[in-house]
Motif scaffolding. Structure first.
Motif, short mmCIF file in Angstrom:
data_model
loop_
_atom_site.label_atom_id
_atom_site.label_comp_id
_atom_site.label_asym_id
_atom_site.label_seq_id
_atom_site.Cartn_x
_atom_site.Cartn_y
_atom_site.Cartn_z
N THR A 13 26.76 31.57 34.95
CA THR A 13 25.69 31.54 35.95
C THR A 13 25.66 30.18 36.65
O THR A 13 24.67 29.83 37.29
N ASP A 14 26.75 29.42 36.54
CA ASP A 14 26.83 28.09 37.15
C ASP A 14 26.74 28.18 38.67
O ASP A 14 27.25 29.12 39.29
N LYS A 15 26.13 27.16 39.25
CA LYS A 15 26.04 27.06 40.70
C LYS A 15 27.40 26.62 41.27
O LYS A 15 28.20 26.00 40.56
N PRO A 16 27.68 26.91 42.54
CA PRO A 16 28.97 26.52 43.13
C PRO A 16 29.16 25.01 43.19
O PRO A 16 28.20 24.26 43.40
N SER A 17 30.40 24.57 43.00
CA SER A 17 30.74 23.15 43.14
C SER A 17 30.99 22.83 44.61
O SER A 17 31.06 23.73 45.46
N GLU A 18 31.17 21.55 44.92
CA GLU A 18 31.47 21.15 46.29
C GLU A 18 32.80 21.74 46.74
O GLU A 18 32.94 22.17 47.89
N ASP A 19 33.77 21.74 45.85
CA ASP A 19 35.08 22.34 46.19
C ASP A 19 34.93 23.82 46.52
O ASP A 19 35.56 24.32 47.46
N ASP A 20 34.10 24.53 45.74
CA ASP A 20 33.87 25.96 45.99
C ASP A 20 33.30 26.18 47.39
O ASP A 20 33.72 27.10 48.11
N LEU A 21 32.36 25.35 47.77
CA LEU A 21 31.71 25.51 49.07
C LEU A 21 32.68 25.22 50.22
O LEU A 21 32.67 25.91 51.24
N VAL A 22 33.52 24.20 50.04
CA VAL A 22 34.52 23.88 51.07
C VAL A 22 35.51 25.03 51.22
O VAL A 22 35.81 25.47 52.35
N LEU A 23 36.03 25.53 50.11
CA LEU A 23 37.00 26.63 50.15
C LEU A 23 36.38 27.90 50.73
O LEU A 23 37.03 28.65 51.45
N SER A 24 35.09 28.13 50.43
CA SER A 24 34.41 29.33 50.92
C SER A 24 34.18 29.26 52.42
O SER A 24 34.29 30.27 53.13
N LYS A 25 33.88 28.07 52.94
CA LYS A 25 33.67 27.90 54.37
C LYS A 25 34.96 28.18 55.14
O LYS A 25 34.96 28.87 56.17
N ILE A 26 36.06 27.69 54.61
CA ILE A 26 37.35 27.92 55.26
C ILE A 26 37.78 29.38 55.10
O ILE A 26 38.40 29.96 56.01
N LEU A 27 37.44 30.00 53.98
CA LEU A 27 37.71 31.43 53.78
C LEU A 27 37.03 32.26 54.86
O LEU A 27 37.64 33.18 55.44
N ASP A 28 35.79 31.92 55.16
CA ASP A 28 35.05 32.64 56.20
C ASP A 28 35.72 32.46 57.56
O ASP A 28 35.81 33.42 58.36
N SER A 29 36.22 31.26 57.85
CA SER A 29 36.89 31.02 59.13
C SER A 29 38.18 31.82 59.24
O SER A 29 38.54 32.30 60.32
N VAL A 30 38.90 31.97 58.12
CA VAL A 30 40.13 32.79 58.11
C VAL A 30 39.79 34.24 58.44
O VAL A 30 40.50 34.91 59.21
N LEU A 31 38.70 34.74 57.88
CA LEU A 31 38.28 36.12 58.14
C LEU A 31 37.92 36.31 59.61
O LEU A 31 38.24 37.33 60.22
N ARG A 32 37.27 35.31 60.20
CA ARG A 32 36.88 35.41 61.61
C ARG A 32 38.09 35.35 62.52
O ARG A 32 38.13 36.03 63.55
N GLU A 33 39.07 34.55 62.14
CA GLU A 33 40.30 34.48 62.93
C GLU A 33 41.04 35.82 62.93
O GLU A 33 41.76 36.14 63.87
N ARG A 34 40.84 36.59 61.87
CA ARG A 34 41.48 37.90 61.76
C ARG A 34 40.58 39.02 62.29
O ARG A 34 40.84 40.20 62.04
#
Length: 572
Positions: A13-34
């Motif tokens: 139940t751990d909260k997201p780390s800073e790395d998780d948030l960075v990777l997730s933001k870029i993941l969303d941008s990849v989805l939008r590019e597609r």
């Protein structure tokens, strides 16, 4: 204490780390590019189409009620309910996605009313194109495009005289006294709604599911008909990760998707809720203890009652492909996270490159030396989609027929997307990759014959004439594949045949002085008995070598069987 969303406690139940948030933001941008997200204008168009479709259906129900003899007063009170399911209901649809729509009608409206009455009415609407009624399917469905929006309209008939305004599709009582096809239609929206109830963070779920659907399509592991997970199965698999890592960011959920399923002990089932049985409703629920379900290799259970296995078509061959792809995904995501831990800041382009690598298209048409093809050709182009669905749903029989105990030494991998020939719009071809072991029963005839017989039976059952189409099954080498199946300039390389070295017989020189034979420059006396022994050994060696050559060549590809002619359905 954290809420438990699934049948077991969460792993974390751990909260997201800073790395998780960075990777997730870029993941969303990849989805939008597609273009994974639908523009607002297209969303409004979908709502308008569904509204117009509802009006057409209400008129059809009232007219059909008059046809069966109901009074005008009662007929005016008749109604139908429309529900959606699948990607549209889950909120993960793109601009090109279809809408899975279910129309629920009272008991006096029949399947014939649906196909003949409603089907003909829809065909008269100017904005509706490519209308295909699929009568022979277990679930009654009419496929069409309404103002460029693709719709799969399913039919469900419930055991009531009138559909009430407060009709609740999630009430188990709606399943009472319904036929099998209606039950399956009703389960679509029921499962979708139940799934959304048991997911902790819907936005995280939707982001990951969008990515996984693109991954499954690009890697050619998306299609229930061909033995891979379909849309609902992928949604359940992602939802289970969300339950186990309740507060994780999308990137972490994506990584754990590959980690968990690459190590999962199949056939242990994946389930989002504790499977329930409802008293008073004697509907069959998936149960490992029943003999018919013990054959299921990778069960992924639907959450609503009655639970069934959404991946019942998965076979040994497709499960092996899935395991390989899950392991590949685990390696890519694991490497990305390892880099994030090593460096304080990873360049965005490097992160995007990892996601793009995950979504790299399959090299299916370069991965095998031999292929089995199923070619479908129809008389009328308008019937292609209908016959295509019939053939697709039976390819799994062809794959199963090439597995033990029917065949040994053959690995068959189906490609889930049909290939259309640009020069022939009335034809579509499906391909299966073949790998042959040196030893085994490589006879393809029985599997091909059984598959074609299944097609023939389905044709007769659907009411079509056998000469409305032709279906051909054949076996070709990779170098014989047509150009239009390849996505770039790469092509299979022709393997050079190994030239057999001919053993040169040494000419025996004779001693000029006494005429005795000698094998080399140094003379040696050989007795007649020794000469005979050597000759016998030489002959035995030649026999072994010729026998080994007769057993077959060393390479797998050239050791594969080749048919003299393709097999065809009686339609040809």
């Amino acid at each position: 204490m954290a809420r438990r969303y699934g049948p077991t406690d969460p792993v974390s139940t751990d909260k997201p780390s800073e790395d998780d948030l960075v990777l997730s933001k870029i993941l969303d941008s990849v989805l939008r590019e597609r273009n994974s997200y639908e523009p607002e204008e297209r969303s409004r168009q979908r709502e308008e189409v569904l509204g117009r479709l509802s009006e057409i259906i209400q008129e059809w129900v009232r007219d059909s009620s008059l046809e069966v003899g109901l009074s005008e007063e009662i007929a005016r009170e008749q109604d139908a309910k429309i529900f959606t399911s699948g990607s549209y209901k889950l909120g993960v649809h793109s601009a090109s996605s279809d809408i899975d729509t279910i129309v629920v009608v009272p008991r006096h409206i029949t399947r014939d009313h649906f196909f003949d009455g409603l089907g003909e009415r829809l065909a008269q609407v100017e904005e509706i194109e490519h209308l295909v009624p699929v009568r022979g399917a277990m679930v009654p469905v009419i496929k069409f495009e309404f103002d460029t929006v693709e719709i799969d309209l399913l039919f469900a008939r419930v055991s009531v005289s009138t559909i009430p305004e407060e009709f609740d599709i999630n009430d188990n009582k709606v399943l009472s006294n319904v036929d099998k096809g209606s039950q399956r239609s009703l389960c679509g929206p029921r499962d979708t709604m139940k799934l959304l109830e048991v997911v902790p963070h819907q936005q995280t779920f939707c982001t990951v599911l969008r990515m996984i659907k693109i991954w499954a399509k690009e890697r050619a592991v998306y299609s229930n008909k061909f033995g891979y997970p379909g849309g609902i199965a992928l949604a359940i698999l992602v939802a289970r990760i969300c339950q186990l890592w309740q507060n994780a960011a999308p990137s972490k959920v994506l990584m754990m998707f590959f980690v968990l399923y690459s190590k999962w002990e199949w056939p242990k089932p994946i389930e989002l809720v504790v499977t329930e049985k409802v008293s008073g409703l004697d509907l069959e629920v998936w149960d490992r203890r029943l003999p018919k379900y013990r054959r299921d290799l990778a069960p992924v259970l639907t959450p609503a009652y009655p639970a069934f296995n959404s991946t019942y078509n998965v076979n040994k061959s497709t499960l092996a492909v899935l395991k390989k792809e899950w392991e590949r995904g685990r390696a890519i995501m694991g490497k990305l996270y390892a880099k994030m831990e090593e460096k304080t800041e990873l360049p965005e382009q490097e992160i995007k490159a990892a996601y793009q690598q995950l979504l790299e298209p399959s090299d299916f048409f370069l991965d095998f030396g031999h292929y089995l093809f199923v070619n479908l050709e129809v008389k009328s182009e308008d019937n292609l989609e209908q016959f295509k669905g019939m053939v697709e749903s039976r390819v799994r029989h062809l794959v199963s027929g090439l597995e033990p105990p029917y065949c040994y030494g053959i690995k068959c991998t189906p490609y889930p997307f049909g290939q259309k020939d640009p020069k022939n719009p009335k034809s579509i071809t499906f391909y299966l990759g073949l790998e042959f072991e040196k030893k085994g029963n490589h006879n393809l005839f029985a599997a091909k014959a059984y598959f074609l017989e299944e097609i023939r039976k389905s044709t007769l059952k659907s009411g079509h004439a056998e000469d409305d189409f032709s279906c051909t099954v054949g076996h070709i080498k990779a170098t014989e594949l047509p150009d239009h199946v390849f996505r770039d300039e790469r092509r299979p390389k022709k393997k050079k045949k190994k030239k057999k070295k001919k053993k040169k017989k040494k000419k025996k020189k004779r001693n000029r002085e006494n005429g005795t034979p000698r094998e080399n420059s140094t003379a040696s006396a050989v007795s007649p008995s020794t000469s005979k022994k050597r000759q016998k050994v030489s002959e035995e060696t030649d026999e072994k070598e010729s026998g080994a050559a007769a057993d077959g060549p060393e390479t797998k590809e050239s050791g594969a069987p080749r048919e003299a002619a393709d097999d065809k359905t009686p339609a040809e």
